[in-house]
Design an enzyme around this catalytic site. Structure first.
Site, PDB file in Angstrom:
ATOM      1  N   THR A   1      -5.584  11.497   0.336  1.00 12.85           N
ATOM      2  CA  THR A   1      -6.029  10.120   0.110  1.00 12.85           C
ATOM      3  C   THR A   1      -7.544  10.156  -0.053  1.00 12.85           C
ATOM      4  O   THR A   1      -8.200  11.084   0.430  1.00 12.85           O
ATOM      5  CB  THR A   1      -5.685   9.212   1.302  1.00 12.85           C
TER       6      THR A   1
ATOM      7  N   GLU B   1       0.689   7.688   0.871  1.00 10.75           N
ATOM      8  CA  GLU B   1       1.558   8.052   1.995  1.00 10.75           C
ATOM      9  C   GLU B   1       3.008   7.664   1.777  1.00 10.75           C
ATOM     10  O   GLU B   1       3.888   8.024   2.546  1.00 10.75           O
ATOM     11  CB  GLU B   1       1.048   7.373   3.283  1.00 10.75           C
TER      12      GLU B   1
ATOM     13  N   LYS C   1     -13.509 -11.861   8.640  1.00 11.91           N
ATOM     14  CA  LYS C   1     -13.199 -12.547   9.900  1.00 11.91           C
ATOM     15  C   LYS C   1     -14.229 -13.636  10.121  1.00 11.91           C
ATOM     16  O   LYS C   1     -15.367 -13.376  10.448  1.00 11.91           O
ATOM     17  CB  LYS C   1     -13.182 -11.538  11.050  1.00 11.91           C
TER      18      LYS C   1
ATOM     19  N   TRP D   1      -8.920 -15.474   9.515  1.00  9.94           N
ATOM     20  CA  TRP D   1      -9.073 -14.467   8.476  1.00  9.94           C
ATOM     21  C   TRP D   1      -9.104 -15.083   7.085  1.00  9.94           C
ATOM     22  O   TRP D   1      -8.329 -15.968   6.761  1.00  9.94           O
ATOM     23  CB  TRP D   1      -7.890 -13.484   8.533  1.00  9.94           C
TER      24      TRP D   1
HETATM   25  P1  ADP Z   1      -6.539   5.321  -2.116  1.00 13.75           P
HETATM   26  O1  ADP Z   1      -6.628   4.675  -0.747  1.00 13.75           O
HETATM   27  O2  ADP Z   1      -6.855   6.761  -2.100  1.00 13.75           O
HETATM   28  O3  ADP Z   1      -7.165   4.527  -3.198  1.00 13.75           O
HETATM   29  P2  ADP Z   1      -3.759   4.658  -2.375  1.00 13.75           P
HETATM   30  O4  ADP Z   1      -3.195   4.490  -3.719  1.00 13.75           O
HETATM   31  O5  ADP Z   1      -2.965   5.410  -1.404  1.00 13.75           O
HETATM   32  O6  ADP Z   1      -5.070   5.389  -2.567  1.00 13.75           O
HETATM   33  O7  ADP Z   1      -4.114   3.247  -1.806  1.00 13.75           O
HETATM   34  C1  ADP Z   1      -3.138   2.467  -1.210  1.00 13.75           C
HETATM   35  C2  ADP Z   1      -3.664   1.103  -0.916  1.00 13.75           C
HETATM   36  O8  ADP Z   1      -3.965   0.409  -2.126  1.00 13.75           O
HETATM   37  C3  ADP Z   1      -2.682   0.217  -0.214  1.00 13.75           C
HETATM   38  O9  ADP Z   1      -2.643   0.461   1.163  1.00 13.75           O
HETATM   39  C4  ADP Z   1      -3.221  -1.170  -0.557  1.00 13.75           C
HETATM   40  O10 ADP Z   1      -4.308  -1.534   0.270  1.00 13.75           O
HETATM   41  C5  ADP Z   1      -3.743  -0.983  -1.955  1.00 13.75           C
HETATM   42  N1  ADP Z   1      -2.762  -1.462  -2.934  1.00 13.75           N
HETATM   43  C6  ADP Z   1      -1.909  -0.744  -3.663  1.00 13.75           C
HETATM   44  N2  ADP Z   1      -1.190  -1.528  -4.491  1.00 13.75           N
HETATM   45  C7  ADP Z   1      -1.593  -2.788  -4.264  1.00 13.75           C
HETATM   46  C8  ADP Z   1      -1.238  -4.073  -4.783  1.00 13.75           C
HETATM   47  N3  ADP Z   1      -0.335  -4.212  -5.742  1.00 13.75           N
HETATM   48  N4  ADP Z   1      -1.873  -5.149  -4.289  1.00 13.75           N
HETATM   49  C9  ADP Z   1      -2.809  -5.034  -3.328  1.00 13.75           C
HETATM   50  N5  ADP Z   1      -3.199  -3.862  -2.810  1.00 13.75           N
HETATM   51  C10 ADP Z   1      -2.599  -2.757  -3.266  1.00 13.75           C
END
Ligand code: ADP
Length: 542
Positions: A185, A330, A439, A444
């Site tokens: 990640t 993940e 916050k 929120w």
């Molecule tokens: P990185 O953190 O390395 O950019 P990831 O693809 O694993 O890679 O990121 C996952 C995160 O991206 C999710 O936990 C969420 O916060 C965000 N995310 C993914 N898809 C969406 C979506 N459709 N809408 C809002 N947030 C999203």
């Protein structure tokens, strides 16, 4: 009593065997890094993947070894994944957009033995190679004619290397729980964390998310994954497309609006997958050139929240169905998809866009819950928000090579780090990442909601919202916006546009116009950097 059915381990090479047998003539079309468009078929990808496996074995690569790939989406990268996993080794995708120090850290943590890469990244690798002692050889995805002189250790042109194998090879045999892929990640806070996929998790995930409510892949589909193989396991498309016989169109290194548009049109693409940033470039290009897409039926959009204005543009202006998906590295990586359930079949106009703005519902193999701070489950009422936790056959149970104590809760659920609501129909909506939520006075504010609203203003191309310290309220939202090409943003006009569309206390305290918003290596808004850029900034309301 046990059933009397066969054991048929869920191994990745069975996917390409199936594609070769059933969809052997189906094409994989790539914009090559060398320039020209290249065409091959699943039968050929399989044949060459066998050679990759045979050749890796001859180089001494064995079950469990990590082979890094630092490369664009092309047929060579695809066949390499199958070849690597075909000997029981692990494809370790490295995102070239990371800082060089991060790449060094990741490759050393993974102890990669081989690096497969594109011509583009030779200078990058040459600059860091002496810090990568575990790497024994660099294989460059090109042929002898294009291979430059390089000081990379044991460097070889992929085609020369591959030609030393005859393909007379049998895939290795091993347990389906064997590790297959490793993806770190981006680690915006702390060190990157390695997510280790298995053969079984990749096969099951691909089988399940191709269902009609999610990716909806078939042997008639033509899919263009703009999402790179190096980002979040390529949204599983490297497996699900061959599994279902979908033609693949690989964009290589050219991801700008004009290049993507050209590939979508010339290859008669029916669906494409990518993050909102990429689709923003495509929409801007089409608006400027007054162009329409003639074959695309479905856009898979995820990775960060898809702005409402983008859903409207695709659905209404272009007549293209948007499937808003959510997931994370993940989770292999997809968790939910925003198809229209039967009870909403008649929804039209704004109500339909509202539904599509949610991140959708979980498909088979993904369980979700939202909890409060004590871990108690919260109701699915579409209003109550809490920490989003997940479990399933393709959800991580631990990061590679670190202490994972306490990672899962007592029921085995993984905390996604997202805050969300789930409604009575099972549709989940991301409120925010827990570290980005603002916050204010004990309540929120969702930065995502404010951003989505702001990009609906006719002069705004992109928007980001961050919390700025406030003596009375703790934090208040600052809206940062980038103007559309040729437009000027008037702060008050943006605020007037937002007024009445959100609760009064959600209104940003200020608007700042910038030329560019920083992005992470995965194309998302880099809030960490943005907060840093505005560290000396003081709100006019303090
Ligand atoms: P990185 O953190 O390395 O950019 P990831 O693809 O694993 O890679 O990121 C996952 C995160 O991206 C999710 O936990 C969420 O916060 C965000 N995310 C993914 N898809 C969406 C979506 N459709 N809408 C809002 N947030 C999203």
């Amino acid at each position: 009593m046990l059933g009397l059915m066969q054991d048929w381990p869920l191994l990745i090479h069975r996917v390409i065997d199936h594609a070769g047998a059933q969809f052997g003539t189906r094409e994989v079309v790539s914009r090559s890094v060398e320039g020209p468009v290249h065409r091959t078929t699943y039968a050929d990808v399989r044949a060459r993947a066998l050679k990759v496996a045979q050749r890796l074995e001859r180089d001494g690569i064995v079950n469990g070894d990590r082979v890094a790939t630092l490369a664009w989406n092309t047929w060579r990268h695809l066949e390499a994944w199958y070849g690597i996993t075909g000997v029981g080794a692990i494809y370790h995708t490295i995102n070239p957009r990371l800082f060089p120090e991060q790449i060094v850290w990741i490759a050393n943590h993974a102890q990669d033995r081989v690096v497969m890469t594109d011509l583009t990244f030779i200078p990058l690798l040459e600059a860091i190679a002496d810090k990568l002692p575990s790497v024994e050889r660099y294989i460059v995805f090109t042929d002898a004619a294009h291979m430059p002189a390089t000081k990379l250790k044991n460097a070889v042109a992929y085609e020369d290397w591959l030609n030393e194998a005859d393909g007379d090879f049998r895939w290795a045999e091993f347990d389906e729980k064997t590790a297959a892929g490793l993806c770190y990640t981006s680690g915006t806070t702390g060190n990157p964390k390695g997510v280790l996929y298995s053969h079984r998790s990749n096969v099951l995930h691909s089988l399940s998310l191709a269902n009609p409510d999610c990716f909806g892949l078939s042997s008639r589909s033509v899919i263009l994954p703009v999402v790179p193989l190096f980002h979040a396991n390529s949204w599983s498309l490297a497996f699900s497309a061959p599994m279902y016989g979908a033609k693949m169109v690989m964009p290589g290194m050219r991801l700008d609006g004009a290049s993507i548009y050209e590939m979508l049109e010339t290859e008669k693409v029916t669906m494409a997958a990518g993050v909102p940033t990429v689709w923003l470039m495509l929409l801007q290009y089409m608006a400027k050139e007054k162009k329409k897409l003639s074959t695309v039926e479905r856009m898979l959009i995820g990775g960060s929240a898809c702005p409402r204005a983008m859903i409207e543009a695709f659905q209404i202006e272009h007549g293209i169905d948007v499937v808003h998906a959510w997931g994370m590295t993940e989770m292999s990586p997809v968790g939910t998809c925003g198809a229209v359930k039967a009870q909403f079949a008649d929804l039209k106009g704004d109500a339909l866009i509202d539904l599509k703005s949610k991140q959708g519902f979980a498909f088979f193999g993904v369980e979700m819950k939202i909890t409060d701070d004590s871990g108690k489950s919260l109701p699915w009422d579409g209003k109550t928000f809490g920490s989003l936790k997940v479990a399933g056959f393709a959800v991580t149970r631990g990061y590679y090579g670190v202490d994972n104590t306490g990672l899962l809760d007592d029921d085995g659920f993984f905390d996604t780090g997202d805050v969300a609501t789930i409604d009575a129909n099972g549709y989940m909506q991301i409120t925010d990442r827990s570290k980005d939520v603002i916050k204010s006075g004990g309540e929120w504010i969702s930065s995502i909601d404010l951003e989505n609203l702001a990009v609906g203003h006719p002069d705004v191309a992109e928007a980001a919202v961050i919390g700025i310290a406030h003596p009375r309220w703790d934090e208040r939202p600052l809206l940062v916006v980038v103007p559309k090409e040729g437009r000027v943003i008037d702060r008050d006009s943006v605020l007037r546009y937002m007024e009445g569309r959100i609760a009064k206390w959600w209104m940003p305290d200020d608007v700042q116009v910038v030329a560019e918003i920083p992005h992470t290596a995965t194309g998302k808004i880099n809030k960490l950097k943005l907060r840093d850029d505005f560290k000396a900034y003081k709100l006019p309301t303090t």
